[in-house]
Every structure is written in structure tokens, then in C-alpha cells.
Enzyme design. Sequence first.
Site, PDB file in Angstrom:
ATOM      1  N   GLU A  54      69.104  82.737  63.665  1.00 19.71           N
ATOM      2  CA  GLU A  54      68.476  82.079  64.813  1.00 19.71           C
ATOM      3  C   GLU A  54      69.379  82.117  66.039  1.00 19.71           C
ATOM      4  OE1 GLU A  54      65.507  81.194  65.442  1.00 19.71           O
ATOM      5  OE2 GLU A  54      64.693  81.480  63.445  1.00 19.71           O
ATOM      6  N   TYR A 137      65.099  73.976  69.966  1.00 18.11           N
ATOM      7  CA  TYR A 137      64.343  75.024  69.251  1.00 18.11           C
ATOM      8  C   TYR A 137      65.048  75.404  67.955  1.00 18.11           C
ATOM      9  CZ  TYR A 137      63.046  79.508  67.557  1.00 18.11           C
ATOM     10  OH  TYR A 137      62.696  80.500  66.700  1.00 18.11           O
ATOM     11  N   ASP A 155      59.373  78.709  70.577  1.00 17.13           N
ATOM     12  CA  ASP A 155      60.018  79.825  71.283  1.00 17.13           C
ATOM     13  C   ASP A 155      58.938  80.555  72.083  1.00 17.13           C
ATOM     14  OD1 ASP A 155      58.555  81.213  69.433  1.00 17.13           O
ATOM     15  OD2 ASP A 155      60.213  82.439  68.700  1.00 17.13           O
TER      16      ASP A 155
END
Length: 363
Positions: A54, A137, A155
Site C-alpha cells: 500500500e 486511506y 483511493d
Amino acid sequence: MGHRNMGGSMTKAAPAPSRLRERLLRWYDARGRDLPWRRRDGVPPAPYGVWLSEIMLQQTTVATVRGYYGRFLDRWPAVGDLAAAPLDDVLHAWQGLGYYARARNLHRCARVVATDHGGRFPDTEHGLRALPGVGPYTAAAIAAIAFARPAAPVDGNIARVVTRLRALDTPWPKVRETVEGEVRALVGTRRPGDFVQAMMDLGATVCTPRDPDCGACPWAGACAARAAGRAADFPVKAPRRAKPVRRGVAFWITDPTGAVLLRRRPERGLLGGMMEVPSTDWAEQGVAPEDAPAQAPAGGGWTALPGLVRHTFTHFHLELSVLAGRAAGREAVDGVWCPVGDLGAHALPTVMRKVCDHALRFG
Ligand code: SF4
């Protein structure tokens, strides 16, 4: 199921979140992407790999991240290995992924997890948010994917899918909270990690920015934008401000052996802690050619190299001219003298690689 409205005609009721969820999960089982950091057997993947992927995926494509992810895992298989690595090794391995603040935070975060949390990532969104470099996020994505929490990461892909599904006319980023609320309503507690990854995949492969393939979409029947023939209108974008151009002068200073002077940038700020070819400040008004040498850390006998080095950062474009000069010896300067053949061994950001290429070509 349809119901009769006041005017007597039939309208279609919006499908319940659970129906949408199940449809998307079925689609994901059949069409979701196989990615190195994913598991497709229903077992949540290890948090370290989810976190690593990520962080790498912020601002970078899946195709680029694949190689980096594999190399990082081979070299540092667990968070403790990454925490124990020298920062320069991590920055060097990160080269080409851009945004070095992320690499420094990655390393800092690994240390916090290793030392403050006994090598285990916190298992809630709230706990994850407290880690360096982990924003809302990323915390929500890790909580959902690695810890099966019904979190709502938003996102670009997920925002596009949801603003289209619900035909949300508020411009991005103002619409973010509404999108988050929609995702929270949809995600549920059954396979939340797969659900959010399915939304990411839907945005990346079907509900693409241009020409969404609505015919292949599991949500086509429920999509408000599609029904209105307006898929391409979402997400609505706020008008953009043009990026300013900053200018500066880089100094390509060589000693009598041909070694070039590099120095480390300050820890805080843009490209913090990275090695650089020394330069003047970067400012919109630039610096007059006759004033630039006074800002050089060493050297003299300056020659202006032809052309400019151009690079674009998130908030501005940069134009650097390059002055080549010579130092009589290794004067007492703050930096390292690097033989040209060893430049690859330093964690030079992309803009500085461009300066080196330019100087080697024209110097
Ligand atoms: Fe996107 Fe089309 Fe699916 Fe709507 S129907 S979510 S616009 S791909």
C-alpha cells in the site's frame, strides 16, 4: 423489485447494499487481479506485505510496484529486517518509486512497529493511523485487507466507482466524505478485505477513467451514471490551478581526479536526506547567472552547459541550468567526492540523476 410511485409508473428500487456486495464479490472471485501481495483463498494476507504494497502503491502503478515489492520482500522478509536495515539501503532500493518522504516514513514505521509494538502491526484503523506515513486511506486499506475490519478506504479508483454508481455531482475532493459513507454502507463484515480490493480492481480494470466498460460491470444495473449516460462526467473535478515553474542553478564541480561533489540535503523538506548535486535555491524568480556562483559550495572557472534539466514535482515544475566548474583540491566542503563511475551507488533522486546525465552529456 419495482414499486409504484405517485404518478402510477414503475420505478426500480435501488438494490440493497448486500446485493451489490455479493455481486461484486462474485465478480472479484472470477475476474479480480492476482497480485503478489494478495491471497485469493479467503485468508487475510500478512499485514507486513499489505502495508508495504500500500505504501508503494501510493502514486505509483501496480506494474511498477510488482518488481519493487518482490525485491523488498526478498531482502527484508519481515518488518524487523526492514527496521534493522540502514536508511541509505532502503532509500537506494526505493530509487525509481519517487516521493522519498514515503521511503523514509516506511523505514521509520518499520522501526516503530518493531520496537513499540513487538513486531506486530496494530490491528485497528485507529492504531494504524498512529504509525508514521500511514494516512487515513492506508490505515483503512490495511485494516480491511489484513485484519478483516469493515473499513472504508477511498483511493482514486474507489472514488471513481462510487461517484459514478451514485452520480455524485459534488466536485472531488469535497465529495470524499460522502464517498466514504457510501463505502461504509457497502463494505459489510463478510470478506471486507476482498470487497475493498474488488472495488479497487473494478476501478482499475472496468470502471476506468475513460471509456468505462459498463457492459462488463457487475454493478451496471444499479449504476446511476450509466442510467443517465453520464459515466465519463464523474468524479466531477474542481478547476485546477496551474503549477508554478521554479528555477535554479546546479553546480557540477569536479576535482583534479574527475570526482564530482555530492552533498546530502537537509532531513526536512523536499527530497529530505537524499544526496544531491549542489544547487542554488529553487525559486520562481530564479537566480541571475552572475549571482549563482556565490552560492556554490566550492569550485570556480564556471562554464554554463547548454540546455536545461526539467523535472516536475507534485506542486511545481523545476528548470535547472547547470554550471560546470573545477575545484583545485578536496577543499573542506560538506559533501562527498564521488568518482563518476560510482554515481549509481548513491541514493540520488530522479531529478539529480537527470542533472548527472545532462552534465555527463554536455560537460
Ligand atoms: Fe462504472 Fe459503468 Fe460500472 Fe457504472 S456501470 S460503475 S460507470 S463501469
